[in-house]
Design a protein around this motif. Sequence first.
Motif, PDB file in Angstrom:
ATOM      1  N   THR A 174       0.829  -1.204   0.000  1.00 45.57           N
ATOM      2  CA  THR A 174       0.000   0.000   0.000  1.00 45.57           C
ATOM      3  C   THR A 174       0.861   1.252   0.000  1.00 45.57           C
ATOM      4  N   LEU A 175       1.891   1.244   0.811  1.00 43.85           N
ATOM      5  CA  LEU A 175       2.786   2.399   0.853  1.00 43.85           C
ATOM      6  C   LEU A 175       3.484   2.606  -0.484  1.00 43.85           C
ATOM      7  N   GLU A 211      -4.431   2.999   5.260  1.00 48.81           N
ATOM      8  CA  GLU A 211      -3.277   2.212   5.696  1.00 48.81           C
ATOM      9  C   GLU A 211      -2.163   3.128   6.185  1.00 48.81           C
ATOM     10  N   PRO A 212      -1.253   2.628   7.022  1.00 48.32           N
ATOM     11  CA  PRO A 212      -0.047   3.384   7.337  1.00 48.32           C
ATOM     12  C   PRO A 212       0.767   3.604   6.082  1.00 48.32           C
ATOM     13  N   VAL A 213       1.469   4.710   6.030  1.00 52.52           N
ATOM     14  CA  VAL A 213       2.193   5.047   4.828  1.00 52.52           C
ATOM     15  C   VAL A 213       3.607   5.477   5.111  1.00 52.52           C
ATOM     16  N   GLY A 214       4.390   5.591   4.051  1.00 55.09           N
ATOM     17  CA  GLY A 214       5.787   5.970   4.171  1.00 55.09           C
ATOM     18  C   GLY A 214       6.008   7.429   3.916  1.00 55.09           C
ATOM     19  N   PRO A 215       7.199   7.932   4.216  1.00 55.42           N
ATOM     20  CA  PRO A 215       7.488   9.354   4.115  1.00 55.42           C
ATOM     21  C   PRO A 215       7.731   9.748   2.682  1.00 55.42           C
ATOM     22  N   PRO A 216       7.658  11.032   2.379  1.00 57.48           N
ATOM     23  CA  PRO A 216       7.943  11.482   1.042  1.00 57.48           C
ATOM     24  C   PRO A 216       9.421  11.402   0.745  1.00 57.48           C
ATOM     25  N   GLY A 237       9.962  16.165  -1.589  1.00 56.92           N
ATOM     26  CA  GLY A 237       8.570  15.794  -1.522  1.00 56.92           C
ATOM     27  C   GLY A 237       8.215  14.478  -2.157  1.00 56.92           C
ATOM     28  N   ARG A 238       9.164  13.631  -2.547  1.00 58.71           N
ATOM     29  CA  ARG A 238       8.806  12.339  -3.139  1.00 58.71           C
ATOM     30  C   ARG A 238       8.887  11.270  -2.070  1.00 58.71           C
ATOM     31  N   PRO A 239       7.831  10.445  -1.877  1.00 58.73           N
ATOM     32  CA  PRO A 239       7.863   9.489  -0.780  1.00 58.73           C
ATOM     33  C   PRO A 239       8.821   8.349  -1.013  1.00 58.73           C
ATOM     34  N   GLN A 240       9.241   7.800   0.076  1.00 58.44           N
ATOM     35  CA  GLN A 240      10.180   6.672   0.048  1.00 58.44           C
ATOM     36  C   GLN A 240       9.449   5.405   0.460  1.00 58.44           C
TER      37      GLN A 240
END
Length: 912
Positions: free
Chosen positions: A460-461, A483-488, A492-495
């Motif tokens: 999902t992340l 859902e829990p998600v990852g950082p940008p 600003g682009r998520p990892q």
Amino acid sequence: MTGETTVRTAVRFHGRSAQRETVRALLDGLRAHSGHLVVTGEPGLGRTALLQWAARSFRAGSVLHLGPATDRRAPATAEELLGTLRAAAGEAPLLVCVDDAHLWDAPARAALGRAAEIPHTGGRIGLLLSVAGHRAVDPEYARLPVVRLDPLAPSHADALLDDVTDGATAPAVREQLLAEAEGNPALLLALVRRLSPAELRGLRPLPTPLADAGTLAAVAGRALSGPSPDAHDLLLTVSAAVRASDGPDVDTGLVLDALRHLRPESAPAPAGDPLPEFLAGAGDRLRFHSPLLRRTVHATAAPDRRRAAHRALADVLEAGGHRLPALLHRSWSLSGRTPVARLADRLAALAADGTVPASPRLRTKAYARAAELTADGAARAERYTAAAEQALLAGRPDRARPLLAAARGCAAPAAVRGRAELARGMAELRDGPVGDAHQSLLLAASLLAADAPADAATATLAAAVAAWAAGDLPACLATLSPEPVGPPGPVGRPQAPGRCPDPVRDHRVGMRALLEGRLDRAAPSLEQVVERGRIDDRPEALLRSASAALLLGKVDAARRAGARALAAARQLGSDALVPQALEYLAYAELRAGRHSQARVHAEDGLRTALRAGQRNTAAHHRAVLALAASIEEEPQAVARHVEAALATARRHGLAQAATLAEWAAARADLGRGRPHDAADRLGLLVLPGPGRGHFAVWRLAVPCFVEAAVLAGRPEDTHEVLTDFADWAAFGADPQAAAQLARCHALLAPQDRADDLYLRALARHDEAGGDFERARTALLYGKWLRRRRRPREARGRLGTALAGFDRCGAGVWAAQARAELRALGAAPQARGAGTLTRLTPQQLRIARHVAEGATNREVALTLAVSTRTVDYHLRKVFAALGVRSRLELARMVEQAEQDQGAGRSEKTGAQP
């Protein structure tokens, strides 16, 4: 197999642009002088095709083809050979194409090599030789300039396959063909020719192995003829050992010990004895000059002898305690492909054991071999999937895709199919359309939800990452919601996330709050992510920490975490994460205003991304290079980087990379004093509308847009976006934003308020640091003061701006400051002889040749380097000297020479 496919001739030359440019320089130079060039490469890479292309392209004179059969009649000396060629040339230039020059006998090679080195008088003769790359270059040709043919890049091999099959190849078949060909165009065509139309379309199973002994031998041709039995055993043992090695070379001691097991009746040759010409030795390592010949030696060996070589290697490795490679060789020593359950289980268990020292590449081979030996469909699918996951970690998506195709052909439970879909989605995310990656990852999440919730969260992340990369804000929010998600990611682009639940929850809260504009809620959660990176040594966790730090504007923390992530990824052999770590570092340096350091990281990141088959990551690195070049170099460099970034961004839907590249192009226009063009470009990125740039990036370009719009006489266009930018500055995520906002207000303010606003902006710059942005504000303030007839104050501000631009290498902008100082009657520091001390010896040589009127191609031939090398150094020269044209460079060099003649010697330490 029911028949063969008729392969039509490719309608265009795929790839080889750099090599063709070098050959073109030779051809163009024959109008004025003689020249010579050696083309080398392993069998099948297109040496003959390149010579044929050169012959077709040469229009200035006649072409003479000399082949190996001619050497018996060749003149005995170089002088006689040159005399013969001059007679054939007459008054016009002559291009002499010598294919397979390594097959000439020794006297003829000596004459040919010497003829190339003798200065030619009385005729313009171009010698274009091709020599085999699967062996060391003959000493007679060793001093001649060389252009090397490497395997085709994946995109070019893909285009060649489409060209010869009209795009009729099934996707799974395409992946296997490209993986087996390894960039060798002749092998790719031979594999296509071997398959029937039904096999190409995926309607029938492919033959196994796809690249069989006959196909490989046909491509290798005569290259392998004639080795003695002892030499053949050595070649076979090296080729077998490489199969369980992390790279293209193997330990010499391992090979010699295995040879003692293989041939107990005769001792192997001492390590100091001459090697077969196909092998190269470096220290205690052995490797083949040609990967194709290595594969051919292994495939064409007698089956019993091949199995014996693997058995000997297994014995030696087992005695040394190297369990995983030993077991791999033991599995290859088996006869036939009959599944062996116990051996397959042991291989899979060792591959999964983290305490066993092994790289992701070796684990990939172990899992794949275990799958081949497994009869149960579900277990086979799981092992192929595990092999694909390791291949992705090793930075080999080209290897992962055929493994995933094999897994798809096996019956498997939902959890295994979900893992395969997750791996496929991650491969697409790094090297494919990100919209497709988003859907694959959502499917993976649904398949994994019941049996593997942690993997489902990861999928999902990753789907949110794909939506972010595409600039699809609604899809990103929808994916982040449940859902829990990852950082940008950087800027600003998520990892892609890890599996720890706390960071996932913090990322979800921080990211969603940020996207919804609730900046007060975003900061605390992202702070937690940054802090966790201080105590975690895993590269994934460190990358998350770096990305969160960038969002919070903590550039130094981002640099520290990025550097640690890079070191950890390299130490673990996680080649897939190295380009990402370098991307974070590049963006951190860029945000800090350290463009030179950003460029260094981006150049390294671009190389590693391309090696790892990550074109999407490469596009982001190209965008960074374009942004750095927009202040450092001439516009052609910016255009080249922008074009390359946009080529991938448009094909794969990379909205963020496209926005950054377009911003770089506009900033280059602004630096060159073209505000109307810059305002037009930037308006499309920052003004409301369907064409607005990436939702997390466009605000960063607002200061450039305000400056361009004001200078273009369109200040009314800026009011709406400036309000948004004020909110961004208040968040504090960009250390330069507060100063940039004050500068924007100064540009738009009435005369009685602008003075204070410029001073406020400079004060904010002093707090934030960063030479480039402060120098830009000082430049605008100096311009404003000059137009208000305050020359003394203007001179001080402009001098400060010039010093700042010089310090950070912003040659394009420094030229503006110098022009303003000249308008005031002030004399900027002279840029004659003294400034040439900034150049390296090679740069100085190139600068002097260009100043004399030579083209880049002519300089390349004179210095025996490639045209690309000349282009690279010339860009460095332009940036170092702050010049924008060849004429300006010529004047500067001429002034330097005059100063030398007058006794003001140039102390560069360089030799012309």
